[in-house]
Scaffold this active site. Structure first.
Site, mmCIF file in Angstrom:
data_model
loop_
_atom_site.group_PDB
_atom_site.id
_atom_site.type_symbol
_atom_site.label_atom_id
_atom_site.label_comp_id
_atom_site.label_asym_id
_atom_site.label_seq_id
_atom_site.Cartn_x
_atom_site.Cartn_y
_atom_site.Cartn_z
ATOM 1 N N GLY A 31 -38.063 11.438 -34.911
ATOM 2 C CA GLY A 31 -38.979 10.413 -34.424
ATOM 3 C C GLY A 31 -40.381 10.946 -34.203
ATOM 4 N N HIS A 37 -44.218 12.445 -42.188
ATOM 5 C CA HIS A 37 -42.942 11.741 -42.427
ATOM 6 C C HIS A 37 -43.154 10.618 -43.442
ATOM 7 C CE1 HIS A 37 -42.175 13.104 -38.108
ATOM 8 N NE2 HIS A 37 -41.168 13.633 -38.771
ATOM 9 N N GLY A 150 -39.765 18.455 -45.156
ATOM 10 C CA GLY A 150 -41.105 19.035 -45.289
ATOM 11 C C GLY A 150 -41.054 20.560 -45.305
ATOM 12 N N LYS A 152 -43.114 22.404 -43.913
ATOM 13 C CA LYS A 152 -43.598 23.013 -42.660
ATOM 14 C C LYS A 152 -42.454 23.794 -42.013
ATOM 15 C CE LYS A 152 -44.393 20.998 -38.641
ATOM 16 N NZ LYS A 152 -43.740 21.907 -37.659
#
Ligand code: PAF
Length: 283
Positions: A31, A37, A150, A152
């Protein structure tokens, strides 16, 4: 927009999509959704008929109770953002802890052939057991064709690829490039918790990674690591937890460079009590 709070209803809905030969992409999230996202979901929609998005702050992957309590929970805003992408093709699964874990909120122990012992695994006890537990469970419930993560969280991406391979889970895992704010800060749900002074200081992390990349072209990994450590040694607001240059396949710290291998630099930094991570491809 279809929003499911329990897995029984979601499973039935996914059955109906599959019976009509629809393909399903999946973006698992905790979330506090942002443009990073959104880009994963958009990619998912380009490659699939529907995209499932889970919104679940997974307790078993937090080694720090405070961090779990303070993790942003913004389901209404998340749904609003998802509606701007597609009301029809995006399906939300926002379960309760009970729907996922029942009464037993514990993680299973996983071996990822050593990937779990590096970097985040060293500093966050049990983190990748928690991640493996939730991602495996979500894959079993959602049964996507493709899932998007992702870069990251590059180590997480590698670990999930390993999980899928080891457990023969029929999901194609797709890594997507890091999304950054205009000033270079990697997008993260935790960024919303940064106090203004720390938010202003945080782009220093990516700037340092960029310079480290330039230096790595001519200097050894050790020299670059020493240089990065110095940059943070006297920083007023940012405290370096680790900077590591690693082989992208094993995630082990590089000792001697080889031009046959690919490397990335990984960093974890505390900005006050907020932990930020980032990484950059070096060659
Ligand atoms: O990257 C995240 O947000 C989480 O680790 C994930 C993959 C959703 C599992 O809880």
């Amino acid at each position: 927009m279809k929003i499911f709070k329990n897995k029984i209803d979601l499973i039935k809905y996914v059955d109906s999509l599959k019976s009509e030969k629809n393909t399903l992409g999946f973006v698992p999230t905790m979330g506090a959704l942002h443009q990073g996202h959104a880009s994963l979901i958009i990619k998912g929609l380009e490659q699939n008929d529907f995209v499932g998005v889970s919104v679940f702050v997974n307790p078993t992957q937090f080694d720090n109770k405070e961090d779990l309590i303070k993790y942003p929970r913004t389901l209404d805003n998340d749904v609003a953002l998802l509606k701007t992408i597609s009301e029809e093709k995006v399906i939300v699964y926002a379960p309760t802890v009970e729907d996922i874990y029942g009464e037993n909120v514990v993680s299973t122990s996983f071996s990822y052939d050593g990937l779990e012992h590096e970097m985040e695994g060293r500093f966050r006890d049990g983190h990748f057991d928690g991640v493996g537990t939730i991602v495996k469970r979500l894959f079993e419930i959602v049964r996507p064709d493709k899932a998007y993560f992702g870069e990251k969280d590059f180590q997480q991406l590698m670990i999930i690829k390993k999980l899928v391979e080891k457990y023969n889970i029929p999901v194609t895992v797709i890594g997507c490039k890091i999304h950054r704010e205009k000033d270079g800060l990697a997008m993260s749900s935790r960024n919303t918790r940064l106090k203004p002074a720390y938010r202003a200081a945080a782009p220093f992390i990516f700037k340092t990674l960029q310079t480290a990349k330039e230096k790595f072209a001519t200097k050894s990994a050790n020299k670059v690591t020493e240089w990065v450590n110095k940059q943070f040694a006297n920083h007023d607001l940012l405290a370096l937890e680790y900077f590591i240059i690693a082989d992208i396949k094993t995630l082990k710290t590089v000792k001697r460079k080889s031009n046959k291998k690919s490397y990335r630099a990984f960093i974890a930094v505390y900005a006050d009590d907020i932990r930020l991570i980032d990484n950059i491809a070096l060659n």
